[in-house]
Design a protein around this motif. Structure first.
Motif: not given
Length: 434
Positions: A224-246
């Motif tokens: 379950s933890l791995a599944e939860g982190l999968s969304g976070l990992t996906w976002l942080l790999r997106r160059r168009d989204l990670r800076g916006v989120l920070m």
């Protein structure tokens, strides 16, 4: 094909599924608005300590943040309609618990802390289900309009929530918490009325479910933890989204710290709950005014330009806040500071929903919420301790500095600054697929 085409051309206000979803989401939003308005004020009243009130609020926000990722896993693995019903019922139970504690004279630091924490955990676990369900209900072409309408709805709740909360608190704390419970009952009732058919029901269960049961409780928790982190990992790999989120993490911290600081400061100098409610309502006025042109602006302007202009309004207004203690001027500055928020939220939220695959949407939106809220639990601590240490002006200078720094980072961030108009979101997002 015909059905899909018809859905796209039918106005949102004539789509029964959307209206039921909106009713459920609105009931939940109103319940949470009353919770976040009333609990800090009640905490200040019963403890007479900004520090203790700040701790209660901060721990509640921390509970919500911690449960956000598990909430995203739930939204992607369970029927979202069912989760919306359960979330509404649990919110009603929490509101009734606060009401009973108030009627019995048992509201104090510990009772408020525990009940507020449980309610906040509910918000984290079940908040993602409603957000993720929207993409299932509304065609992609109508998402920006739906999100802009939601911003207008949020503005009305913000506009009415403060005065309503102040009015209810002037009657009694029990009545306030009773209204909170009723709002969640409405949310559960509207969700129950949604048709229990696809696309609200998710695809077939994950084939790994049987493996989880074989691995026992520890294995299930790790999975379950791995599944939860999968969304976070996906976002942080997106160059168009990670800076916006920070950047949104910093901005949310600055805005929330400013709002909480003003509320604490007004209460400590003896202003009534009604006056504090009016100040909170000024945020709703700003959001309502900003929501009116939001959809049109996103059609005509590049999203990045619209977002940066909105952030400049926020930074400018917050920078003036330390120079006044006048309630009318505070209201005016709060209104201006938030006027760009509907366009910012609709633009970035619409782009996020366009970019994220539906099967990952619950985890991705919860991860986005986690990142944007990660520092928010610090806001009441900054307000509670900072007001005692620095006073009104010093504390608000600090909060304004956070907002200005976040705005500078946003303008300097090329992926954010170059986000295109909404018609080009899908094509633009495809360039960053991972």
């Amino acid at each position: 094909m015909t059905s899909s085409t018809n859905t796209r051309i039918i106005p949102l206000w004539r789509q029964r599924r959307y209206l039921l979803w909106l009713g459920s989401d609105t009931g939940s939003a109103l319940g949470m608005s009353l919770q976040w308005f009333a609990v800090p004020l009640v905490a200040l009243i019963v403890t007479n300590s900004p520090t203790q009130a700040g701790l209660i609020t901060a721990i509640g926000q921390l509970g919500r943040v911690v449960c956000t990722l598990p909430g995203g896993v739930l939204a992607d693995s369970k029927d979202r309609r069912t989760l919306m019903i359960i979330g509404g019922l649990l919110g009603a139970v929490g509101g009734v618990g606060l009401m009973i504690a108030s009627l019995g004279g048992h509201l104090g630091f510990w009772s408020l802390l525990i009940l507020h924490l449980l309610m906040s955990v509910r918000n984290g676990l079940f908040g993602s289900a409603s957000d993720a369900a929207l993409k299932d209900i509304v065609p992609e072409s109508q998402l920006p309009g739906a999100l802009a309408a939601n911003q207008g709805r949020d503005a009305v709740i913000s506009l009415a929530g403060g005065p309503l909360g102040g009015l209810l608190l002037s009657v009694s704390q029990a009545v306030t918490f009773g209204a909170l419970a009723l709002a969640h009952v409405v949310a559960a009732t509207c969700a129950k009325s949604l048709p229990a058919t696809a696309p609200l029901s998710l695809p077939a269960p994950d084939s790994r479910a049987s493996e989880k049961s074989k691995n026992g409780l520890l294995g299930a928790l790790k999975e379950s933890l791995a599944e939860g982190l999968s969304g976070l990992t996906w976002l942080l790999r997106r160059r168009d989204l990670r800076g916006v989120l920070m950047i949104s993490t910093l901005l949310n911290l600055g805005i929330n710290a400013s709002i909480t600081s003003v509320i604490f400061g007004l209460q400590q100098r003896g202003e009534s709950a009604g006056i504090i409610g009016v100040v909170s309502a000024s945020l709703g006025v700003g959001m309502l005014l900003g929501s009116l042109p939001a959809a049109a602006l996103l059609k005509r302007l590049p999203t990045g330009v619209a977002v940066c202009v909105g952030l400049l309004f926020t930074a400018g207004a917050m920078s003036l806040m330390p120079f006044t203690t006048s309630v009318p001027w505070i209201c005016a500055l709060f209104g201006v500071s938030i006027i760009g928020a509907p366009t910012i939220n609709a633009g970035l939220g619409g782009y996020l929903m366009t970019a994220v695959p539906s099967a990952l949407l619950g985890r991705a939106t919860s991860a986005s919420a986690l990142l944007s809220m990660a520092a928010v639990p610090l806001a009441p601590l900054i307000a509670g301790f900072g007001y005692t240490a620095w006073g009104w002006s010093g504390l608000l200078f600090f909060c304004a500095g956070i907002c200005v720094f976040a705005t500078i980072l946003a303008i300097a961030n090329r992926p954010l600054r170059t986000l295109p108009q909404q018609q080009e979101w899908s094509r633009h997002a495809a360039n960053f697929d991972v």
